[in-house]
Design a protein around this motif. Structure first.
Motif, PDB file in Angstrom:
ATOM      1  N   LYS A  14     -80.862  51.966 -33.596  1.00  0.00           N
ATOM      2  CA  LYS A  14     -79.593  51.987 -32.636  1.00  0.00           C
ATOM      3  C   LYS A  14     -78.812  50.638 -32.877  1.00  0.00           C
ATOM      4  CE  LYS A  14     -82.205  49.535 -29.006  1.00  0.00           C
ATOM      5  NZ  LYS A  14     -82.377  49.497 -27.549  1.00  0.00           N
ATOM      6  N   PRO A  15     -77.572  50.494 -32.431  1.00  0.00           N
ATOM      7  CA  PRO A  15     -76.812  49.550 -33.011  1.00  0.00           C
ATOM      8  C   PRO A  15     -77.377  48.211 -32.005  1.00  0.00           C
ATOM      9  CG  PRO A  15     -75.528  51.383 -32.068  1.00  0.00           C
ATOM     10  CD  PRO A  15     -76.684  51.627 -31.615  1.00  0.00           C
ATOM     11  N   THR A  16     -77.198  47.084 -32.673  1.00  0.00           N
ATOM     12  CA  THR A  16     -77.623  46.075 -32.460  1.00  0.00           C
ATOM     13  C   THR A  16     -76.215  44.813 -32.186  1.00  0.00           C
ATOM     14  OG1 THR A  16     -79.599  46.110 -33.394  1.00  0.00           O
ATOM     15  CG2 THR A  16     -79.033  43.843 -32.738  1.00  0.00           C
ATOM     16  N   THR A  17     -76.013  44.505 -31.130  1.00  0.00           N
ATOM     17  CA  THR A  17     -74.753  43.566 -30.623  1.00  0.00           C
ATOM     18  C   THR A  17     -75.344  42.103 -31.364  1.00  0.00           C
ATOM     19  OG1 THR A  17     -74.374  44.674 -28.625  1.00  0.00           O
ATOM     20  CG2 THR A  17     -73.464  42.637 -28.975  1.00  0.00           C
ATOM     21  N   ILE A  18     -74.184  41.624 -32.236  1.00  0.00           N
ATOM     22  CA  ILE A  18     -74.551  40.340 -32.607  1.00  0.00           C
ATOM     23  C   ILE A  18     -73.244  39.360 -32.433  1.00  0.00           C
ATOM     24  CG2 ILE A  18     -75.904  41.373 -34.560  1.00  0.00           C
ATOM     25  CD1 ILE A  18     -73.352  41.010 -36.332  1.00  0.00           C
ATOM     26  N   ILE A  19     -72.403  39.757 -31.691  1.00  0.00           N
ATOM     27  CA  ILE A  19     -71.127  39.083 -31.264  1.00  0.00           C
ATOM     28  C   ILE A  19     -70.812  39.382 -29.861  1.00  0.00           C
ATOM     29  CG2 ILE A  19     -68.979  38.222 -31.759  1.00  0.00           C
ATOM     30  CD1 ILE A  19     -69.288  39.025 -34.338  1.00  0.00           C
ATOM     31  N   GLU A  20     -70.764  38.592 -29.001  1.00  0.00           N
ATOM     32  CA  GLU A  20     -70.112  38.879 -27.500  1.00  0.00           C
ATOM     33  C   GLU A  20     -69.298  37.715 -27.239  1.00  0.00           C
ATOM     34  OE1 GLU A  20     -73.278  41.446 -24.763  1.00  0.00           O
ATOM     35  OE2 GLU A  20     -73.564  39.292 -24.706  1.00  0.00           O
ATOM     36  N   ASP A  21     -68.268  37.925 -26.663  1.00  0.00           N
ATOM     37  CA  ASP A  21     -67.092  37.418 -26.170  1.00  0.00           C
ATOM     38  C   ASP A  21     -66.935  36.069 -26.928  1.00  0.00           C
ATOM     39  OD1 ASP A  21     -65.217  36.443 -24.477  1.00  0.00           O
ATOM     40  OD2 ASP A  21     -66.757  35.382 -23.212  1.00  0.00           O
ATOM     41  N   GLY A  22     -66.822  36.372 -28.384  1.00  0.00           N
ATOM     42  CA  GLY A  22     -66.366  35.230 -29.157  1.00  0.00           C
ATOM     43  C   GLY A  22     -67.688  34.611 -29.806  1.00  0.00           C
ATOM     44  N   ARG A  23     -68.840  34.787 -29.416  1.00  0.00           N
ATOM     45  CA  ARG A  23     -69.992  33.950 -29.637  1.00  0.00           C
ATOM     46  C   ARG A  23     -71.044  34.732 -30.256  1.00  0.00           C
ATOM     47  NH1 ARG A  23     -70.110  32.793 -23.994  1.00  0.00           N
ATOM     48  NH2 ARG A  23     -71.961  34.320 -24.257  1.00  0.00           N
ATOM     49  N   LEU A  24     -71.700  34.036 -31.493  1.00  0.00           N
ATOM     50  CA  LEU A  24     -72.627  34.811 -32.128  1.00  0.00           C
ATOM     51  C   LEU A  24     -74.003  34.961 -31.087  1.00  0.00           C
ATOM     52  CD1 LEU A  24     -72.134  33.327 -35.743  1.00  0.00           C
ATOM     53  CD2 LEU A  24     -71.833  35.754 -35.222  1.00  0.00           C
ATOM     54  N   THR A  26     -77.191  34.316 -31.547  1.00  0.00           N
ATOM     55  CA  THR A  26     -78.293  33.945 -32.528  1.00  0.00           C
ATOM     56  C   THR A  26     -79.620  34.579 -32.433  1.00  0.00           C
ATOM     57  OG1 THR A  26     -78.848  32.066 -31.078  1.00  0.00           O
ATOM     58  CG2 THR A  26     -77.228  31.477 -32.689  1.00  0.00           C
ATOM     59  N   GLY A  27     -80.079  34.890 -31.536  1.00  0.00           N
ATOM     60  CA  GLY A  27     -81.491  35.647 -31.360  1.00  0.00           C
ATOM     61  C   GLY A  27     -81.401  37.054 -32.182  1.00  0.00           C
ATOM     62  N   ALA A  28     -80.269  37.715 -32.057  1.00  0.00           N
ATOM     63  CA  ALA A  28     -80.050  38.925 -32.681  1.00  0.00           C
ATOM     64  C   ALA A  28     -80.043  38.631 -34.062  1.00  0.00           C
ATOM     65  CB  ALA A  28     -78.787  39.549 -32.073  1.00  0.00           C
ATOM     66  N   LEU A  29     -79.180  37.781 -34.420  1.00  0.00           N
ATOM     67  CA  LEU A  29     -79.098  37.134 -35.996  1.00  0.00           C
ATOM     68  C   LEU A  29     -80.383  37.061 -36.664  1.00  0.00           C
ATOM     69  CD1 LEU A  29     -75.951  35.037 -36.315  1.00  0.00           C
ATOM     70  CD2 LEU A  29     -76.104  37.623 -36.636  1.00  0.00           C
ATOM     71  N   ARG A  30     -81.414  36.010 -35.854  1.00  0.00           N
ATOM     72  CA  ARG A  30     -82.418  35.769 -36.355  1.00  0.00           C
ATOM     73  C   ARG A  30     -83.466  37.288 -36.457  1.00  0.00           C
ATOM     74  NH1 ARG A  30     -84.163  32.502 -32.384  1.00  0.00           N
ATOM     75  NH2 ARG A  30     -82.393  31.378 -32.202  1.00  0.00           N
ATOM     76  N   HIS A  31     -83.481  38.232 -35.668  1.00  0.00           N
ATOM     77  CA  HIS A  31     -84.240  39.357 -35.666  1.00  0.00           C
ATOM     78  C   HIS A  31     -83.864  40.079 -36.809  1.00  0.00           C
ATOM     79  CE1 HIS A  31     -86.456  42.765 -34.155  1.00  0.00           C
ATOM     80  NE2 HIS A  31     -85.301  43.348 -34.156  1.00  0.00           N
ATOM     81  N   ARG A  35     -77.455  35.535 -41.710  1.00  0.00           N
ATOM     82  CA  ARG A  35     -76.783  34.334 -41.461  1.00  0.00           C
ATOM     83  C   ARG A  35     -75.253  34.015 -40.943  1.00  0.00           C
ATOM     84  NH1 ARG A  35     -78.403  33.499 -47.205  1.00  0.00           N
ATOM     85  NH2 ARG A  35     -76.220  34.131 -47.768  1.00  0.00           N
ATOM     86  N   PRO A  36     -75.223  33.165 -40.131  1.00  0.00           N
ATOM     87  CA  PRO A  36     -73.982  33.530 -39.405  1.00  0.00           C
ATOM     88  C   PRO A  36     -72.703  33.398 -40.631  1.00  0.00           C
ATOM     89  CG  PRO A  36     -75.259  31.560 -38.382  1.00  0.00           C
ATOM     90  CD  PRO A  36     -75.880  32.032 -39.436  1.00  0.00           C
TER      91      PRO A  36
END
Length: 99
Positions: A14-24, A26-31, A35-36
């Motif tokens: 399923k899709p993973t949200t990695i950006i919300e309201d203009g912010r990365l 970080t937990g999802a990116l790590r998972h 890299r940012p």
């Protein structure tokens, strides 16, 4: 039908949200071991100048990043331009040139 949908979701993910309201997120990116800078580059490729312009960014199971820009960052549509022209004509009728 519902069993098939669940099976597809299990296999495809399923899709993973990695950006919300203009912010990365970080937990999802790590998972996802992202890299940012990789995400920032992907946003620029999709005509976003900066992460702060993004309302929501989701990484699809196939690896595609889908972004939705904040309303204030989206391009004007033809309908938007037509509405503005109509309002301007109400202020200054056509044929009157201002210098």
């Amino acid at each position: 039908m519902a069993v098939n949908e669940r099976a597809v979701r299990l296999v495809e993910g399923k899709p993973t949200t990695i950006i919300e309201d203009g912010r990365l997120l970080t937990g999802a990116l790590r998972h996802l071991a992202l890299r940012p800078t990789e995400v920032e580059h992907a946003v620029r490729l999709q005509n976003g100048d900066d992460i702060s312009m993004v309302a929501v960014g989701r990484l699809e199971p196939d690896g595609q990043l889908v972004i939705v820009l904040k309303p204030s960052e989206q391009n004007a549509t033809r309908a938007d331009v037509q509405r503005l022209e109509t309002r301007l004509e109400a202020i200054e009728p056509p044929g009157i040139a201002s210098h």
